[in-house]
Design a protein around this motif. Sequence first.
Motif, PDB file in Angstrom:
ATOM      1  N   ILE A 125      -5.753   1.009   4.066  1.00  0.00           N
ATOM      2  CA  ILE A 125      -6.157   1.302   5.446  1.00  0.00           C
ATOM      3  C   ILE A 125      -5.745   2.719   5.829  1.00  0.00           C
ATOM      4  O   ILE A 125      -6.518   3.454   6.458  1.00  0.00           O
ATOM      5  CB  ILE A 125      -5.556   0.270   6.430  1.00  0.00           C
ATOM      6  N   TYR A 126      -4.548   3.127   5.448  1.00  0.00           N
ATOM      7  CA  TYR A 126      -4.126   4.503   5.703  1.00  0.00           C
ATOM      8  C   TYR A 126      -5.078   5.495   5.039  1.00  0.00           C
ATOM      9  O   TYR A 126      -5.447   6.517   5.616  1.00  0.00           O
ATOM     10  CB  TYR A 126      -2.709   4.735   5.187  1.00  0.00           C
ATOM     11  N   ASP A 127      -5.489   5.183   3.799  1.00  0.00           N
ATOM     12  CA  ASP A 127      -6.316   6.123   3.044  1.00  0.00           C
ATOM     13  C   ASP A 127      -7.757   6.182   3.541  1.00  0.00           C
ATOM     14  O   ASP A 127      -8.326   7.268   3.703  1.00  0.00           O
ATOM     15  CB  ASP A 127      -6.321   5.745   1.551  1.00  0.00           C
ATOM     16  N   ARG A 128      -8.370   5.007   3.804  1.00  0.00           N
ATOM     17  CA  ARG A 128      -9.802   4.969   4.130  1.00  0.00           C
ATOM     18  C   ARG A 128     -10.093   4.776   5.613  1.00  0.00           C
ATOM     19  O   ARG A 128     -11.212   4.995   6.055  1.00  0.00           O
ATOM     20  CB  ARG A 128     -10.488   3.862   3.321  1.00  0.00           C
ATOM     21  N   LYS A 129      -9.095   4.266   6.340  1.00  0.00           N
ATOM     22  CA  LYS A 129      -9.243   4.057   7.787  1.00  0.00           C
ATOM     23  C   LYS A 129     -10.357   3.066   8.131  1.00  0.00           C
ATOM     24  O   LYS A 129     -10.997   3.156   9.172  1.00  0.00           O
ATOM     25  CB  LYS A 129      -9.450   5.394   8.507  1.00  0.00           C
ATOM     26  N   GLU A 130     -10.568   2.097   7.244  1.00  0.00           N
ATOM     27  CA  GLU A 130     -11.562   1.044   7.446  1.00  0.00           C
ATOM     28  C   GLU A 130     -11.043  -0.251   6.843  1.00  0.00           C
ATOM     29  O   GLU A 130     -10.309  -0.231   5.843  1.00  0.00           O
ATOM     30  CB  GLU A 130     -12.899   1.391   6.772  1.00  0.00           C
ATOM     31  N   PHE A 131     -11.435  -1.375   7.438  1.00  0.00           N
ATOM     32  CA  PHE A 131     -11.082  -2.681   6.886  1.00  0.00           C
ATOM     33  C   PHE A 131     -11.970  -3.738   7.518  1.00  0.00           C
ATOM     34  O   PHE A 131     -12.605  -3.503   8.550  1.00  0.00           O
ATOM     35  CB  PHE A 131      -9.599  -3.009   7.096  1.00  0.00           C
ATOM     36  N   VAL A 132     -12.033  -4.906   6.878  1.00  0.00           N
ATOM     37  CA  VAL A 132     -12.815  -6.026   7.400  1.00  0.00           C
ATOM     38  C   VAL A 132     -11.873  -7.193   7.660  1.00  0.00           C
ATOM     39  O   VAL A 132     -11.062  -7.552   6.803  1.00  0.00           O
ATOM     40  CB  VAL A 132     -13.929  -6.462   6.422  1.00  0.00           C
ATOM     41  N   VAL A 133     -11.978  -7.769   8.859  1.00  0.00           N
ATOM     42  CA  VAL A 133     -11.184  -8.929   9.241  1.00  0.00           C
ATOM     43  C   VAL A 133     -12.069 -10.169   9.217  1.00  0.00           C
ATOM     44  O   VAL A 133     -13.154 -10.170   9.805  1.00  0.00           O
ATOM     45  CB  VAL A 133     -10.571  -8.747  10.647  1.00  0.00           C
ATOM     46  N   HIS A 134     -11.618 -11.219   8.531  1.00  0.00           N
ATOM     47  CA  HIS A 134     -12.328 -12.489   8.457  1.00  0.00           C
ATOM     48  C   HIS A 134     -11.464 -13.576   9.078  1.00  0.00           C
ATOM     49  O   HIS A 134     -10.237 -13.547   8.940  1.00  0.00           O
ATOM     50  CB  HIS A 134     -12.612 -12.891   7.003  1.00  0.00           C
ATOM     51  N   ILE A 135     -12.088 -14.543   9.728  1.00  0.00           N
ATOM     52  CA  ILE A 135     -11.359 -15.674  10.273  1.00  0.00           C
ATOM     53  C   ILE A 135     -11.240 -16.750   9.195  1.00  0.00           C
ATOM     54  O   ILE A 135     -12.234 -17.140   8.581  1.00  0.00           O
ATOM     55  CB  ILE A 135     -12.061 -16.247  11.521  1.00  0.00           C
ATOM     56  N   VAL A 136     -10.017 -17.209   8.976  1.00  0.00           N
ATOM     57  CA  VAL A 136      -9.762 -18.227   7.960  1.00  0.00           C
ATOM     58  C   VAL A 136     -10.056 -19.599   8.559  1.00  0.00           C
ATOM     59  O   VAL A 136      -9.649 -19.901   9.677  1.00  0.00           O
ATOM     60  CB  VAL A 136      -8.317 -18.144   7.457  1.00  0.00           C
ATOM     61  N   ASP A 137     -10.798 -20.431   7.810  1.00  0.00           N
ATOM     62  CA  ASP A 137     -11.173 -21.746   8.316  1.00  0.00           C
ATOM     63  C   ASP A 137     -10.920 -22.825   7.265  1.00  0.00           C
ATOM     64  O   ASP A 137     -10.494 -22.526   6.144  1.00  0.00           O
ATOM     65  CB  ASP A 137     -12.636 -21.757   8.794  1.00  0.00           C
ATOM     66  N   GLU A 138     -11.189 -24.061   7.639  1.00  0.00           N
ATOM     67  CA  GLU A 138     -10.903 -25.192   6.754  1.00  0.00           C
ATOM     68  C   GLU A 138     -11.649 -25.103   5.431  1.00  0.00           C
ATOM     69  O   GLU A 138     -11.178 -25.595   4.399  1.00  0.00           O
ATOM     70  CB  GLU A 138     -11.254 -26.506   7.456  1.00  0.00           C
TER      71      GLU A 138
END
Length: 204
Positions: free
Chosen positions: A75-88
Motif C-alpha cells: 500500500i505504501y508503494d502503490r497507494k492502491e488496495f481492494v477491500v472485500h467483505i468476508v462472508d460465510e
Amino acid sequence: MITIQPKDQSERDNYKLLVGSIIPRPIAFVTTLSDEGIVNGAPFSYFNIVSSNPPMVSIAVQRPEGRLKDTARNIYDRKEFVVHIVDEDNVAAINSTAASLPPDESEIELAGLSAVASRVINVPGIKEAKVRMECKLVHAIPLGGTQEGIAGSDLFIGEVVMFHIAEGIYEEGRIDAASLKAVSRLAGANYAKVGEIFTIERPQ
C-alpha cells in the motif's frame, strides 16, 4: 470491576483485552500488488468506515517485531488496495490466506481464490466476495510502537473509488444483510455470524 493500566502489562495482554471486548469486528480481506506483480491477500479485523462523503474506509496493519507486512509495504508503494467483505461462503478460504508466506508467493493462489481485474485501480480483487471496494490511499499513518522511531502499526485510510456488489444482495440502493451473510471476528480462533436483527428507531 477489575481495573487494569495498559502500561503495567504486555502488548499481548492488552491485545487480548481489546479483541475480547471490541466485538464483533468486521473483517476486510485486502488485496494488494507488489512491485514484482504478485497479488497479496490478507484478512484484517482492525477495519471500519471513516466517511461517506467521500466514501472512505480504514484498516490498521500491525508490524510484527517492527517489520512491515506485505500488505502495508504494497500500500505504501502503490497507494492502491481492494477491500472485500468476508462472508460465510468465503471465510474458510480467506482464513487460509492468514498463513505467513514469502513476498514472492501469492496467498490468492494458495487459497484457490480467483483474481478479477479492477476497473479504476491496478490491483486485482477476488471473484468470491459479494462486496469489494477499489480504494486509493488518502492517508498512511505509522502509529504506536515501543522502540524509539519504530512504529507498532500502520493506519491506512483509503477512498473507495468503485463499488462492486453482487446482484443477489443489492436492492434499491441497499444491501440485504441476510443475503450478504457477513461474518465478524471475535477473539482467538472464533468468528460470529450476523445473528438476530432487531430495530430501534433513532430519536429525531
